[in-house]
Design a protein around this motif. Structure first.
Motif, short mmCIF file in Angstrom:
data_model
loop_
_atom_site.label_atom_id
_atom_site.label_comp_id
_atom_site.label_asym_id
_atom_site.label_seq_id
_atom_site.Cartn_x
_atom_site.Cartn_y
_atom_site.Cartn_z
N ALA A 1 -10.53 -6.90 6.00
CA ALA A 1 -11.95 -6.71 5.67
C ALA A 1 -12.41 -5.29 5.95
O ALA A 1 -13.41 -4.82 5.38
N ASP A 2 -11.69 -4.56 6.81
CA ASP A 2 -12.05 -3.18 7.15
C ASP A 2 -11.27 -2.17 6.30
O ASP A 2 -11.35 -0.96 6.56
N HIS A 3 -10.51 -2.64 5.32
CA HIS A 3 -9.71 -1.77 4.49
C HIS A 3 -10.24 -1.74 3.05
O HIS A 3 -11.07 -2.58 2.66
N GLN A 4 -9.72 -0.76 2.31
CA GLN A 4 -10.04 -0.67 0.89
C GLN A 4 -9.10 -1.60 0.13
O GLN A 4 -7.94 -1.26 -0.13
N PRO B 1 -3.26 -2.65 8.76
CA PRO B 1 -3.85 -3.89 9.30
C PRO B 1 -2.80 -4.72 10.01
O PRO B 1 -1.63 -4.75 9.61
N ARG B 2 -3.22 -5.41 11.06
CA ARG B 2 -2.30 -6.27 11.82
C ARG B 2 -2.49 -7.75 11.50
O ARG B 2 -1.58 -8.55 11.70
N THR B 3 -3.68 -8.11 11.03
CA THR B 3 -3.98 -9.50 10.70
C THR B 3 -4.70 -9.56 9.36
O THR B 3 -5.18 -8.53 8.85
N ILE B 4 -4.79 -10.77 8.82
CA ILE B 4 -5.54 -10.94 7.57
C ILE B 4 -6.99 -10.54 7.75
O ILE B 4 -7.60 -9.92 6.87
N ALA C 1 0.87 -1.19 0.00
CA ALA C 1 0.00 0.00 0.00
C ALA C 1 0.90 1.23 0.00
O ALA C 1 2.09 1.15 0.32
N ALA C 2 0.32 2.38 -0.34
CA ALA C 2 1.06 3.63 -0.29
C ALA C 2 1.19 4.09 1.16
O ALA C 2 0.26 3.90 1.96
N PRO C 3 2.33 4.69 1.52
CA PRO C 3 2.49 5.16 2.91
C PRO C 3 1.38 6.11 3.34
O PRO C 3 0.89 6.02 4.48
N HIS C 4 0.94 7.02 2.45
CA HIS C 4 -0.08 7.98 2.86
C HIS C 4 -1.44 7.32 3.06
O HIS C 4 -2.27 7.82 3.82
N TYR C 5 -1.71 6.18 2.40
CA TYR C 5 -2.94 5.44 2.68
C TYR C 5 -2.92 4.89 4.10
O TYR C 5 -3.89 5.02 4.85
N LEU C 6 -1.81 4.27 4.49
CA LEU C 6 -1.71 3.68 5.82
C LEU C 6 -1.68 4.75 6.90
O LEU C 6 -2.21 4.55 8.01
#
Length: 300
Positions: free
Chosen positions: A190-193, A183-186, A172-177
């Motif tokens: 589900a809560d991400h784009q 996310p910490r787990t797989i 992912a792009a740094p600015h997205y994170l």
């Protein structure tokens, strides 16, 4: 006694038109006009007493007899090429010929160029016709000598030589994170784009492949944005901060080194997908095609 093979010029026209995909393309390759080629193929069909092609204003397609004849004609021309090289001896042993190859966009843009550069330096008289597409071409009907394809191959009767198992990375792009958190787990994905790619062969999203505690995990990503046709699109979207994608290490390695993308869920890395060269087993491959297959398989 008449000449038995005075129709070979018409056979060459037939093979060229199939390989170029149209009368116009064949005419350009042979420095003539489409009408001349159309008459040559009609003469050949009359001689054989069978239809080789279905011709409409928009496209050409081979009949079953045409596919069989194409294979035999290409094999015959390959034999002639090999015979000429054999009698020319060392002074004429420089490898020549044309090779038609189809590759997916991932390999065509990121892996194949460096390989072809080395091959073309080693064999300066070989000409390559390269189609970069995510469509699985019909090698025989469309006149390709070989193709590079991704993933396990179905039992299609084709011969496959593996090039590599390409490692996968979640990025992912740094600015997205920075905006939404990492996310910490797989399960957190589900809560991400997520940015899934829809496989043309199935119409379904390609699963993301993980390895956790020595166990393989396949997870199908949801996504408000789904990418069709060109899998490289997920990387472009991720780089612009639209979400997370999974792709090959060879595609994103430079972007990660430059800080444009960063790894996500590194603990779950370890999976890969295979890329292979495929070709038809019953086709007599030209010397140039055999050389390219051996070169890529060794270099991959």
């Amino acid at each position: 006694m008449g000449r038995r093979f005075d129709h070979l010029g018409d056979v060459e026209v037939f093979v060229t038109v199939v390989e170029k995909g149209s009368m116009t393309g064949g005419a350009i390759a042979l420095s003539t006009t489409p009408s001349v080629l159309s008459r040559a193929i009609s003469r050949l069909e009359a001689r054989l007493g069978i239809q080789l092609m279905r011709r409409t204003t928009r496209r050409l397609s081979l009949t079953d007899a045409g596919r069989a004849y194409l294979e035999q004609a290409r094999a015959a021309f390959s034999l002639i090429d090999d015979a000429e090289r054999a009698i020319q001896g060392p002074e004429g042993a420089l490898l020549t010929g044309h090779v038609r190859i189809s590759v997916p966009t991932t390999y065509g843009h990121y892996r194949l160029p460096a390989m072809l550069d080395r091959f073309m330096r080693a064999y300066p008289e070989v000409h390559i016709e390269l189609s970069i597409t995510n469509r699985n071409v019909d090698l025989v009907a469309e006149g390709y000598d070989l193709a590079i394809r991704l993933g396990p191959l179905p039992d299609s009767g084709l011969v496959a030589r593996k090039l590599e198992d390409a490692p996968l990375r979640l990025v992912a792009a740094p600015h997205y994170l920075e905006r939404v958190g990492a996310p910490r787990t797989i399960e957190d994905l589900a809560d991400h784009q997520c940015l899934p790619f829809v496989m043309p062969s199935t119409g379904r999203c390609a699963p993301w492949l993980f390895r956790v505690d020595d166990r393989d995990v396949d997870w199908t990503p949801p996504g408000r944005i789904r990418v069709f046709d060109d899998v490289l699109g997920v990387v472009s979207l991720a780089e612009h901060g639209l979400g997370i994608c999974q792709t090959y290490d060879f595609i994103v390695r430079d972007r990660i080194d430059q800080g444009r993308l960063v790894d996500v869920l590194e603990y779950a890395r370890g999976r890969s997908r295979p890329f292979s060269i495929i070709f038809a087993p019953h086709r007599r491959l030209s010397a140039a095609t055999r050389a390219l297959i051996d070169f890529l398989a060794k270099d991959g």
